[in-house]
Design a protein around this motif. Structure first.
Motif, PDB file in Angstrom:
ATOM      1  N   VAL A   9       0.838  -1.197   0.000  1.00  0.00           N
ATOM      2  CA  VAL A   9       0.000   0.000   0.000  1.00  0.00           C
ATOM      3  C   VAL A   9       0.876   1.252   0.000  1.00  0.00           C
ATOM      4  O   VAL A   9       0.618   2.210  -0.744  1.00  0.00           O
ATOM      5  N   ALA A  10       1.932   1.243   0.802  1.00  0.00           N
ATOM      6  CA  ALA A  10       2.823   2.413   0.871  1.00  0.00           C
ATOM      7  C   ALA A  10       3.489   2.672  -0.484  1.00  0.00           C
ATOM      8  O   ALA A  10       3.595   3.823  -0.923  1.00  0.00           O
ATOM      9  N   ALA A  11       3.931   1.614  -1.146  1.00  0.00           N
ATOM     10  CA  ALA A  11       4.580   1.776  -2.452  1.00  0.00           C
ATOM     11  C   ALA A  11       3.585   2.275  -3.493  1.00  0.00           C
ATOM     12  O   ALA A  11       3.925   3.125  -4.336  1.00  0.00           O
ATOM     13  N   ALA A  18       3.292  10.594  -6.965  1.00  0.00           N
ATOM     14  CA  ALA A  18       4.174  11.121  -8.024  1.00  0.00           C
ATOM     15  C   ALA A  18       3.377  11.373  -9.306  1.00  0.00           C
ATOM     16  O   ALA A  18       3.549  12.404  -9.969  1.00  0.00           O
ATOM     17  N   GLN A  19       2.486  10.443  -9.660  1.00  0.00           N
ATOM     18  CA  GLN A  19       1.685  10.610 -10.871  1.00  0.00           C
ATOM     19  C   GLN A  19       0.688  11.757 -10.712  1.00  0.00           C
ATOM     20  O   GLN A  19       0.468  12.529 -11.646  1.00  0.00           O
ATOM     21  N   LEU A  24      -1.345  17.103 -12.031  1.00  0.00           N
ATOM     22  CA  LEU A  24      -1.817  18.425 -11.618  1.00  0.00           C
ATOM     23  C   LEU A  24      -0.945  19.544 -12.172  1.00  0.00           C
ATOM     24  O   LEU A  24      -1.448  20.598 -12.575  1.00  0.00           O
ATOM     25  N   ALA A  25       0.353  19.326 -12.226  1.00  0.00           N
ATOM     26  CA  ALA A  25       1.256  20.330 -12.806  1.00  0.00           C
ATOM     27  C   ALA A  25       0.916  20.547 -14.278  1.00  0.00           C
ATOM     28  O   ALA A  25       0.862  21.695 -14.752  1.00  0.00           O
ATOM     29  N   GLU A  40      -3.237  25.858  -5.582  1.00  0.00           N
ATOM     30  CA  GLU A  40      -1.851  26.104  -5.995  1.00  0.00           C
ATOM     31  C   GLU A  40      -0.868  25.085  -5.440  1.00  0.00           C
ATOM     32  O   GLU A  40       0.210  24.890  -5.979  1.00  0.00           O
ATOM     33  N   SER A  41      -1.227  24.411  -4.370  1.00  0.00           N
ATOM     34  CA  SER A  41      -0.318  23.481  -3.709  1.00  0.00           C
ATOM     35  C   SER A  41       0.021  22.296  -4.601  1.00  0.00           C
ATOM     36  O   SER A  41      -0.855  21.688  -5.214  1.00  0.00           O
ATOM     37  N   ALA A  42       1.304  21.969  -4.660  1.00  0.00           N
ATOM     38  CA  ALA A  42       1.742  20.799  -5.416  1.00  0.00           C
ATOM     39  C   ALA A  42       1.346  19.511  -4.717  1.00  0.00           C
ATOM     40  O   ALA A  42       1.352  18.455  -5.311  1.00  0.00           O
ATOM     41  N   ALA A  43       0.982  19.593  -3.452  1.00  0.00           N
ATOM     42  CA  ALA A  43       0.639  18.411  -2.665  1.00  0.00           C
ATOM     43  C   ALA A  43      -0.874  18.245  -2.521  1.00  0.00           C
ATOM     44  O   ALA A  43      -1.354  17.768  -1.507  1.00  0.00           O
TER      45      ALA A  43
END
Length: 137
Positions: A9-11, A18-19, A24-25, A40-43
């Motif tokens: 699950v963590a992986a 990352a995807q 979003l970018a 605006e947040s990348a996260a």
């Protein structure tokens, strides 16, 4: 897909993050609809992404299209969904998204242990002549 489905699950969360960051970018940079709506947040977590409704897709089709599709995604083509109330939705796919759709469909067949040696028929209605030499048309 075969190997990634067995990751922890963590992986999986790390790969998904990352995807999502890359998606979003790209949307902030190349899509008018999301440029105005994404935080605006990348996260940005999934739950904060404003997903368009069916009506949004129908009325904002042009602004939902990205201004630049990565070359590695291949050519684009439009598909229309059916609708029982006569209001289909048009979406644009790429050769890469089509490949992922086909892989997910095959995975579904394998998971359900369907007999792949049989014949399958799909009935569809097309308003215009179908160009059989081009996938997705």
């Amino acid at each position: 897909m075969e190997s990634s489905q067995w990751l922890s699950v963590a992986a999986l969360h790390k790969r998904q993050a990352a995807q999502l960051h890359a998606l979003l970018a790209h949307a902030r940079c190349h899509c008018r609809y999301y440029r105005e709506r994404l935080p605006e947040s990348a996260a940005t977590p999934w739950r904060e992404i404003p997903f368009p409704t069916r009506r949004d897709v129908q009325t904002h089709f042009d602004t939902l299209l990205v201004e630049a599709v990565p070359a590695a995604h291949g050519k684009t083509f439009d598909i229309n969904t059916g609708d029982s109330i006569g209001e289909p939705v048009t979406v644009r796919r790429t050769q890469l998204t089509q490949l992922f759709w086909e892989a997910a469909t095959l995975r579904d067949h394998l998971w359900h242990r369907r007999n792949l040696s049989g014949t399958m028929a799909i009935v569809r209605h097309f308003d215009c002549p179908v160009e059989t030499s081009r996938p997705g048309r």
